[in-house]
Design a protein around this motif. Structure first.
Motif, short mmCIF file in Angstrom:
data_model
loop_
_atom_site.label_atom_id
_atom_site.label_comp_id
_atom_site.label_asym_id
_atom_site.label_seq_id
_atom_site.Cartn_x
_atom_site.Cartn_y
_atom_site.Cartn_z
N LYS A 1 0.89 -1.18 -0.03
CA LYS A 1 0.03 0.14 0.16
C LYS A 1 0.99 1.13 -0.03
CE LYS A 1 -4.25 -1.79 2.33
NZ LYS A 1 -5.06 -1.49 3.60
N LEU B 1 -3.44 3.96 -5.85
CA LEU B 1 -3.25 3.94 -4.33
C LEU B 1 -4.06 2.70 -3.93
CD1 LEU B 1 -3.31 7.59 -3.10
CD2 LEU B 1 -1.51 5.97 -3.36
N SER B 2 -5.18 2.43 -4.63
CA SER B 2 -6.03 1.31 -4.09
C SER B 2 -5.74 0.04 -4.89
CB SER B 2 -7.54 1.86 -4.28
OG SER B 2 -7.79 1.81 -5.42
N ASN C 1 0.82 5.52 0.53
CA ASN C 1 -0.04 6.84 0.88
C ASN C 1 0.69 8.08 0.41
OD1 ASN C 1 2.13 7.58 2.72
ND2 ASN C 1 1.06 6.33 4.39
#
Length: 467
Positions: free
Chosen positions: A22, A66-67, A24
Motif C-alpha cells: 500500500k 493507491l487502491s 499513501n
C-alpha cells in the motif's frame, strides 16, 4: 556513461515505493522529493522538472494506483511513461525524399562535434537507409574543419565536395548541390561554420545557406556535456534559423543527462540521433521509450538485438553453437566469437542494455575491454594445430608456457582462457539437454550474477568470474 548519476538517483527514489502493498500521500511526497533533486542535479531545466514532478505526482496519487494491486510498480510505470513523454514519446525519423536528392543542413557551435557527427550520419544513411551520400565542406573560416571532413570522407569512402575558403559559403553550397545532382548522389549533407559563441554574422550566413540549399532537414548538433547551456543554444539556433531536429553528441561522456531531458520540452525539437562513442559507427536513432528504460534500469533489449543482428552472422553463430554441442569448438571459433562481441561495443554498454542487470553497472566499470585484445594476442601465439585441437594445450604445460612467453601474458591467463573454452562447451552441452522450464529458471537466476575483474599481481590481472 550517460545518465549514470541520474539513473542511480531515480532508481533509489523509486525503491521507496516498489515492493510495498500500500502507498499513501506521504510515501509519494518522499519519493517525489528525491525525484525532483535527481532531475535538478542532472541539470534538467527547472520548468521541465516542475512539469514532470507535478504530472507524476498527480497520476501517482490517483485512486486507481493507491487502491490497486502492486501500486509501487504502477508508479514506476508512470515515471517511465512521463520520462518518455518529456523526451518526445516516439523516435523521429529523417524527412528524406522518396525520389530525387535530399539535402540535410547541419548547424551548431564550434566544439560540439558537428563535423564528426556529419561523418557518422553519412555512414548511417549509407548503411541503414541504403543511400548514396555526399558531403559539402562549407565552413570557410576554419581550414582545419575542411581537412577534417575530407579525412573523414576518405576513411568512409564518401566523397567530400570542397572549394577551399576563398568563396562565400552559399556559393560553395550551390556549386556542391549542382555537382551532387550531376553525379547521382541522393543525399547531400552540408557542414556549415560554427563559432565559439552565437553571433549575427554566423546567423546571417546560415540563413543564406538555408535559402540557397532549401534543405529537407536542418539538424542542430548539440554537445550533451554542456548541460543546460545546450538547451539555451538549441533555443537560440531554432529561433533564428528554424531547425527540424537535434543530434545529441557525447552522450557516452560524463554527462548528467539534462540536455536530453530538456531540449524537446523547451524547444519542441525532436532528438533524432545520439552519438554514443568516438567511432564513426557510434550513432544511434534516439528512441525516447528505450532511453527511459535505460535510465530506470529496465534495460534496452530492442537496441541490444539490433546491435547483435548487425554484428553477428546468423549462419556463423549457428555453426559455433553446433560445434559447442558436439564438443568440437576450438580457439579459432573462440576468436571469432570475441570479435563479434567487440563489434557490438563495450561490455559495459552491452550489460546496461540487459533488463535486470542495471545493478551490474559498477561491476561493469571494472571490466577492461582490453581483456579481449589480450585474448586475441594469446590465441595468436598458438600454432594453427593448437588452435584447432585444444587438447594439445590442455595436456602440455610446456606449450602453455611457450604461448604465455610469446604473447607477453602470464601462464595464469592462458589457463583461464583454456578454462573459459571448456566452460562454454560444458554450458552449451547442458543447455542442449534442458527442458523449457529449466531454461527459463536459468535465465531468471542469471540476473543475480555479476561479472567482475580480479586484479592480481603482475600480468595475470584479467580474470572474469561470477560472484
Amino acid at each position: 556513461m550517460a545518465f549514470e548519476n541520474l539513473s542511480d538517483r531515480l532508481q533509489m527514489a523509486l525503491r521507496r515505493v516498489t515492493g510495498r502493498g500500500k502507498l499513501n500521500e506521504k510515501d509519494i511526497d518522499e519519493m517525489m522529493r528525491e525525484v525532483r533533486l535527481s532531475l535538478l542535479e542532472a541539470d534538467v531545466n527547472y520548468k521541465v522538472v516542475k512539469e514532470f514532478t507535478q504530472s507524476v505526482k498527480e497520476q501517482a496519487l490517483g485512486e486507481k494506483i493507491l487502491s490497486g494491486l502492486n501500486p509501487g510498480q504502477q508508479v514506476v510505470k508512470v515515471v517511465h511513461d512521463e520520462l518518455k513523454r518529456v523526451m518526445g514519446d516516439e523516435a523521429s525519423g529523417l524527412a528524406l525524399k522518396v525520389n530525387g536528392m535530399s539535402v540535410i543542413m547541419t548547424i551548431g557551435l564550434q566544439g560540439a562535434g558537428k563535423t564528426t557527427a556529419i561523418g557518422k550520419l553519412a555512414l548511417y544513411l549509407r548503411k541503414n537507409e541504403k543511400k548514396k551520400p555526399m558531403l559539402i565542406a562549407a565552413d570557410i573560416y576554419r581550414p582545419a574543419a575542411i581537412d577534417q571532413l575530407v579525412t573523414i570522407g576518405k576513411s568512409l569512402n564518401i566523397e567530400v565536395f570542397q572549394e577551399g575558403t576563398a568563396k562565400k559559403a552559399w556559393d560553395i553550397v550551390s556549386d556542391g548541390l549542382d555537382y551532387a545532382k550531376a553525379n547521382g548522389y541522393d543525399v547531400v549533407i552540408i557542414d556549415t561554420a560554427g563559432r565559439l559563441h552565437i553571433d549575427e554574422t554566423m546567423m546571417d550566413e546560415l540563413v543564406e545557406v538555408k535559402r540557397v540549399s532549401k534543405p529537407d532537414e536542418v539538424l542542430l548538433v548539440v554537445d550533451a556535456m554542456t548541460g543546460q547551456d545546450a538547451v539555451n543554444v538549441a533555443k537560440t539556433f531554432n529561433d533564428k534559423i528554424g531547425a527540424t531536429g537535434v543530434i545529441l553528441t557525447k552522450l557516452d561522456g560524463d554527462t548528467r543527462g539534462g540536455a536530453a531531458l530538456s531540449i524537446r520540452r523547451i524547444t519542441e525539437l525532436p532528438i533524432k540521433f545520439m552519438g554514443t562513442g568516438e567511432k564513426l559507427d557510434a550513432l544511434e536513432v534516439f528512441h525516447p521509450d528505450r532511453m527511459a528504460g535505460r535510465i530506470l534500469g529496465m534495460g534496452d533489449v530492442v537496441s541490444l538485438i539490433e546491435k547483435a543482428t548487425e554484428a553477428i552472422d546468423e549462419d556463423e553463430a549457428m555453426n559455433m553453437m553446433e560445434k559447442m554441442i558436439n564438443n568440437t569448438f576450438n580457439y579459432n571459433d573462440l576468436l571469432k566469437q570475441f570479435k563479434m562481441i567487440k563489434r557490438m561495443g563495450s561490455i559495459g554498454k552491452i550489460l546496461g542494455m540487459i533488463p535486470g542487470l542495471g545493478k551490474m553497472r559498477e561491476a561493469a566499470k571494472n571490466i577492461d575491454d582490453k581483456q579481449l585484445q589480450y585474448i586475441e594476442v594469446i590465441i595468436g601465439s598458438m600454432t594453427e594445430e593448437e588452435r584447432r585441437n585444444p587438447d594439445l594445450i590442455n595436456k602440455s604445460s610446456k606449450r602453455r608456457e611457450r604461448i604465455a612467453k610469446g604473447s607477453g601474458r602470464s601462464v595464469a591467463e592462458v589457463n583461464r582462457l583454456r578454462q573459459s573454452l571448456e566452460q562454454q562447451a560444458q554450458m552449451m552441452k547442458k543447455m542442449s539437454t534442458m527442458s523449457e522450464y529449466e531454461m527459463q529458471n536459468m535465465t531468471r537466476n542469471m540476473q543475480n550474477y555479476a561479472p567482475t575483474q580480479s586484479k592480481g599481481k603482475g600480468k595475470g590481472k584479467g580474470n572474469f568470474r561470477i560472484k
